[in-house]
Design a protein around this motif. Structure first.
Motif, PDB file in Angstrom:
ATOM      1  N   LYS A 183      -4.643   4.193  -0.731  1.00 57.48           N
ATOM      2  CA  LYS A 183      -3.717   3.278  -1.386  1.00 57.48           C
ATOM      3  C   LYS A 183      -4.537   2.243  -2.140  1.00 57.48           C
ATOM      4  O   LYS A 183      -5.418   1.599  -1.581  1.00 57.48           O
ATOM      5  CB  LYS A 183      -2.826   2.596  -0.353  1.00 57.48           C
ATOM      6  CG  LYS A 183      -1.687   1.835  -0.968  1.00 57.48           C
ATOM      7  CD  LYS A 183      -0.709   1.380   0.090  1.00 57.48           C
ATOM      8  CE  LYS A 183       0.509   0.758  -0.543  1.00 57.48           C
ATOM      9  NZ  LYS A 183       1.468   0.330   0.470  1.00 57.48           N
ATOM     10  N   ARG A 184      -4.254   2.100  -3.424  1.00 53.34           N
ATOM     11  CA  ARG A 184      -4.994   1.167  -4.267  1.00 53.34           C
ATOM     12  C   ARG A 184      -4.450  -0.244  -4.088  1.00 53.34           C
ATOM     13  O   ARG A 184      -3.387  -0.460  -3.516  1.00 53.34           O
ATOM     14  CB  ARG A 184      -4.863   1.578  -5.741  1.00 53.34           C
ATOM     15  CG  ARG A 184      -5.322   2.997  -6.056  1.00 53.34           C
ATOM     16  CD  ARG A 184      -6.805   3.205  -5.808  1.00 53.34           C
ATOM     17  NE  ARG A 184      -7.616   2.297  -6.583  1.00 53.34           N
ATOM     18  CZ  ARG A 184      -8.283   2.627  -7.679  1.00 53.34           C
ATOM     19  NH1 ARG A 184      -8.251   3.858  -8.131  1.00 53.34           N
ATOM     20  NH2 ARG A 184      -8.996   1.731  -8.305  1.00 53.34           N
TER      21      ARG A 184
ATOM     22  N   ASN B 244      -3.112  -2.086  -6.215  1.00 53.30           N
ATOM     23  CA  ASN B 244      -1.873  -2.298  -6.961  1.00 53.30           C
ATOM     24  C   ASN B 244      -0.671  -1.648  -6.267  1.00 53.30           C
ATOM     25  O   ASN B 244       0.428  -1.642  -6.814  1.00 53.30           O
ATOM     26  CB  ASN B 244      -2.002  -1.777  -8.395  1.00 53.30           C
ATOM     27  CG  ASN B 244      -2.250  -0.279  -8.449  1.00 53.30           C
ATOM     28  OD1 ASN B 244      -2.269   0.407  -7.435  1.00 53.30           O
ATOM     29  ND2 ASN B 244      -2.443   0.229  -9.643  1.00 53.30           N
ATOM     30  N   GLY B 245      -0.872  -1.085  -5.067  1.00 57.93           N
ATOM     31  CA  GLY B 245       0.216  -0.492  -4.304  1.00 57.93           C
ATOM     32  C   GLY B 245       0.457   0.978  -4.609  1.00 57.93           C
ATOM     33  O   GLY B 245       1.312   1.607  -4.001  1.00 57.93           O
ATOM     34  N   LYS B 246      -0.290   1.542  -5.548  1.00 63.81           N
ATOM     35  CA  LYS B 246      -0.141   2.949  -5.908  1.00 63.81           C
ATOM     36  C   LYS B 246      -1.111   3.808  -5.105  1.00 63.81           C
ATOM     37  O   LYS B 246      -2.150   3.339  -4.661  1.00 63.81           O
ATOM     38  CB  LYS B 246      -0.399   3.157  -7.403  1.00 63.81           C
ATOM     39  CG  LYS B 246       0.532   2.394  -8.303  1.00 63.81           C
ATOM     40  CD  LYS B 246       1.920   2.950  -8.271  1.00 63.81           C
ATOM     41  CE  LYS B 246       2.800   2.239  -9.280  1.00 63.81           C
ATOM     42  NZ  LYS B 246       4.122   2.777  -9.321  1.00 63.81           N
ATOM     43  N   TRP B 247      -0.762   5.073  -4.943  1.00 68.12           N
ATOM     44  CA  TRP B 247      -1.604   6.015  -4.206  1.00 68.12           C
ATOM     45  C   TRP B 247      -2.397   6.873  -5.170  1.00 68.12           C
ATOM     46  O   TRP B 247      -1.959   7.163  -6.279  1.00 68.12           O
ATOM     47  CB  TRP B 247      -0.742   6.910  -3.322  1.00 68.12           C
ATOM     48  CG  TRP B 247      -0.274   6.202  -2.093  1.00 68.12           C
ATOM     49  CD1 TRP B 247       0.843   5.425  -1.981  1.00 68.12           C
ATOM     50  CD2 TRP B 247      -0.911   6.169  -0.826  1.00 68.12           C
ATOM     51  NE1 TRP B 247       0.929   4.927  -0.713  1.00 68.12           N
ATOM     52  CE2 TRP B 247      -0.125   5.373   0.022  1.00 68.12           C
ATOM     53  CE3 TRP B 247      -2.067   6.753  -0.319  1.00 68.12           C
ATOM     54  CZ2 TRP B 247      -0.466   5.141   1.341  1.00 68.12           C
ATOM     55  CZ3 TRP B 247      -2.404   6.525   1.002  1.00 68.12           C
ATOM     56  CH2 TRP B 247      -1.604   5.730   1.810  1.00 68.12           C
ATOM     57  N   THR B 248      -3.578   7.307  -4.734  1.00 64.68           N
ATOM     58  CA  THR B 248      -4.444   8.162  -5.526  1.00 64.68           C
ATOM     59  C   THR B 248      -5.029   9.253  -4.642  1.00 64.68           C
ATOM     60  O   THR B 248      -5.105   9.093  -3.429  1.00 64.68           O
ATOM     61  CB  THR B 248      -5.579   7.346  -6.187  1.00 64.68           C
ATOM     62  OG1 THR B 248      -6.343   8.186  -7.017  1.00 64.68           O
ATOM     63  CG2 THR B 248      -6.466   6.695  -5.174  1.00 64.68           C
ATOM     64  N   TYR B 249      -5.394  10.375  -5.253  1.00 64.25           N
ATOM     65  CA  TYR B 249      -6.088  11.407  -4.487  1.00 64.25           C
ATOM     66  C   TYR B 249      -7.313  11.882  -5.243  1.00 64.25           C
ATOM     67  O   TYR B 249      -7.378  11.802  -6.467  1.00 64.25           O
ATOM     68  CB  TYR B 249      -5.174  12.590  -4.138  1.00 64.25           C
ATOM     69  CG  TYR B 249      -4.782  13.482  -5.297  1.00 64.25           C
ATOM     70  CD1 TYR B 249      -5.641  14.456  -5.785  1.00 64.25           C
ATOM     71  CD2 TYR B 249      -3.531  13.377  -5.885  1.00 64.25           C
ATOM     72  CE1 TYR B 249      -5.281  15.287  -6.833  1.00 64.25           C
ATOM     73  CE2 TYR B 249      -3.162  14.195  -6.931  1.00 64.25           C
ATOM     74  CZ  TYR B 249      -4.040  15.152  -7.401  1.00 64.25           C
ATOM     75  OH  TYR B 249      -3.673  15.966  -8.441  1.00 64.25           O
ATOM     76  N   THR B 250      -8.308  12.336  -4.481  1.00 64.49           N
ATOM     77  CA  THR B 250      -9.529  12.914  -5.025  1.00 64.49           C
ATOM     78  C   THR B 250      -9.744  14.251  -4.339  1.00 64.49           C
ATOM     79  O   THR B 250      -9.727  14.332  -3.114  1.00 64.49           O
ATOM     80  CB  THR B 250     -10.734  11.994  -4.780  1.00 64.49           C
ATOM     81  OG1 THR B 250     -10.476  10.725  -5.375  1.00 64.49           O
ATOM     82  CG2 THR B 250     -11.997  12.583  -5.373  1.00 64.49           C
ATOM     83  N   VAL B 251      -9.947  15.298  -5.131  1.00 60.50           N
ATOM     84  CA  VAL B 251     -10.144  16.644  -4.600  1.00 60.50           C
ATOM     85  C   VAL B 251     -11.542  17.123  -4.982  1.00 60.50           C
ATOM     86  O   VAL B 251     -11.951  16.997  -6.137  1.00 60.50           O
ATOM     87  CB  VAL B 251      -9.082  17.617  -5.164  1.00 60.50           C
ATOM     88  CG1 VAL B 251      -9.295  19.020  -4.630  1.00 60.50           C
ATOM     89  CG2 VAL B 251      -7.688  17.135  -4.840  1.00 60.50           C
TER      90      VAL B 251
ATOM     91  N   LYS C 241      -6.607  11.867  -9.443  1.00 59.39           N
ATOM     92  CA  LYS C 241      -5.362  11.537 -10.114  1.00 59.39           C
ATOM     93  C   LYS C 241      -4.709  10.398  -9.352  1.00 59.39           C
ATOM     94  O   LYS C 241      -4.729  10.375  -8.124  1.00 59.39           O
ATOM     95  CB  LYS C 241      -4.433  12.749 -10.159  1.00 59.39           C
ATOM     96  CG  LYS C 241      -3.187  12.484 -10.993  1.00 59.39           C
ATOM     97  CD  LYS C 241      -2.544  13.729 -11.491  1.00 59.39           C
ATOM     98  CE  LYS C 241      -1.379  13.338 -12.373  1.00 59.39           C
ATOM     99  NZ  LYS C 241      -0.743  14.462 -12.978  1.00 59.39           N
ATOM    100  N   SER C 242      -4.137   9.444 -10.067  1.00 59.04           N
ATOM    101  CA  SER C 242      -3.558   8.274  -9.426  1.00 59.04           C
ATOM    102  C   SER C 242      -2.215   7.926 -10.045  1.00 59.04           C
ATOM    103  O   SER C 242      -1.787   8.541 -11.016  1.00 59.04           O
ATOM    104  CB  SER C 242      -4.511   7.087  -9.534  1.00 59.04           C
ATOM    105  OG  SER C 242      -4.733   6.773 -10.890  1.00 59.04           O
ATOM    106  N   GLY C 243      -1.560   6.923  -9.454  1.00 60.77           N
ATOM    107  CA  GLY C 243      -0.297   6.431  -9.981  1.00 60.77           C
ATOM    108  C   GLY C 243       0.914   6.887  -9.199  1.00 60.77           C
ATOM    109  O   GLY C 243       2.042   6.746  -9.677  1.00 60.77           O
ATOM    110  N   PHE C 244       0.713   7.416  -8.003  1.00 55.77           N
ATOM    111  CA  PHE C 244       1.830   7.891  -7.189  1.00 55.77           C
ATOM    112  C   PHE C 244       2.427   6.727  -6.402  1.00 55.77           C
ATOM    113  O   PHE C 244       1.711   5.881  -5.891  1.00 55.77           O
ATOM    114  CB  PHE C 244       1.351   8.976  -6.221  1.00 55.77           C
ATOM    115  CG  PHE C 244       0.802  10.180  -6.920  1.00 55.77           C
ATOM    116  CD1 PHE C 244       1.646  11.141  -7.444  1.00 55.77           C
ATOM    117  CD2 PHE C 244      -0.558  10.355  -7.067  1.00 55.77           C
ATOM    118  CE1 PHE C 244       1.138  12.256  -8.094  1.00 55.77           C
ATOM    119  CE2 PHE C 244      -1.079  11.458  -7.713  1.00 55.77           C
ATOM    120  CZ  PHE C 244      -0.219  12.411  -8.225  1.00 55.77           C
ATOM    121  N   ALA C 245       3.749   6.692  -6.279  1.00 56.99           N
ATOM    122  CA  ALA C 245       4.432   5.607  -5.588  1.00 56.99           C
ATOM    123  C   ALA C 245       4.274   5.687  -4.074  1.00 56.99           C
ATOM    124  O   ALA C 245       4.203   4.664  -3.407  1.00 56.99           O
ATOM    125  CB  ALA C 245       5.914   5.598  -5.957  1.00 56.99           C
ATOM    126  N   THR C 246       4.209   6.908  -3.536  1.00 58.13           N
ATOM    127  CA  THR C 246       4.095   7.088  -2.095  1.00 58.13           C
ATOM    128  C   THR C 246       2.987   8.072  -1.783  1.00 58.13           C
ATOM    129  O   THR C 246       2.597   8.866  -2.635  1.00 58.13           O
ATOM    130  CB  THR C 246       5.404   7.607  -1.468  1.00 58.13           C
ATOM    131  OG1 THR C 246       5.664   8.899  -1.989  1.00 58.13           O
ATOM    132  CG2 THR C 246       6.578   6.676  -1.775  1.00 58.13           C
TER     133      THR C 246
END
Length: 42
Positions: free
Chosen positions: A6-7, A9-16, A32-37
Motif C-alpha cells: 500500500k502506497r 497515497n492509499g493506493k495499492w501496487t504490485y511487482t511481479v 503496476k499501481s493505482g488499485f483502490a484495494t
C-alpha cells in the motif's frame, strides 16, 4: 513471485518477477499501481 504494498497515497501496487534476462543477467520486473484495494491488485 509477486509483491503487494500500500502506497502513501492509499493506493495499492504490485511487482511481479518475470525471471532473469539471458543477455544482461539482470532480474526483469513488471510493476503496476493505482488499485483502490488489495483485492483489485491481486
Amino acid at each position: 513471485m509477486a509483491y503487494f504494498r500500500k502506497r502513501s497515497n492509499g493506493k495499492w501496487t504490485y511487482t511481479v518477477s518475470l525471471g532473469i534476462d539471458p543477455l544482461t543477467k539482470k532480474q526483469i520486473q513488471k510493476t503496476k499501481s493505482g488499485f483502490a484495494t488489495k483485492k483489485d491488485a491481486v
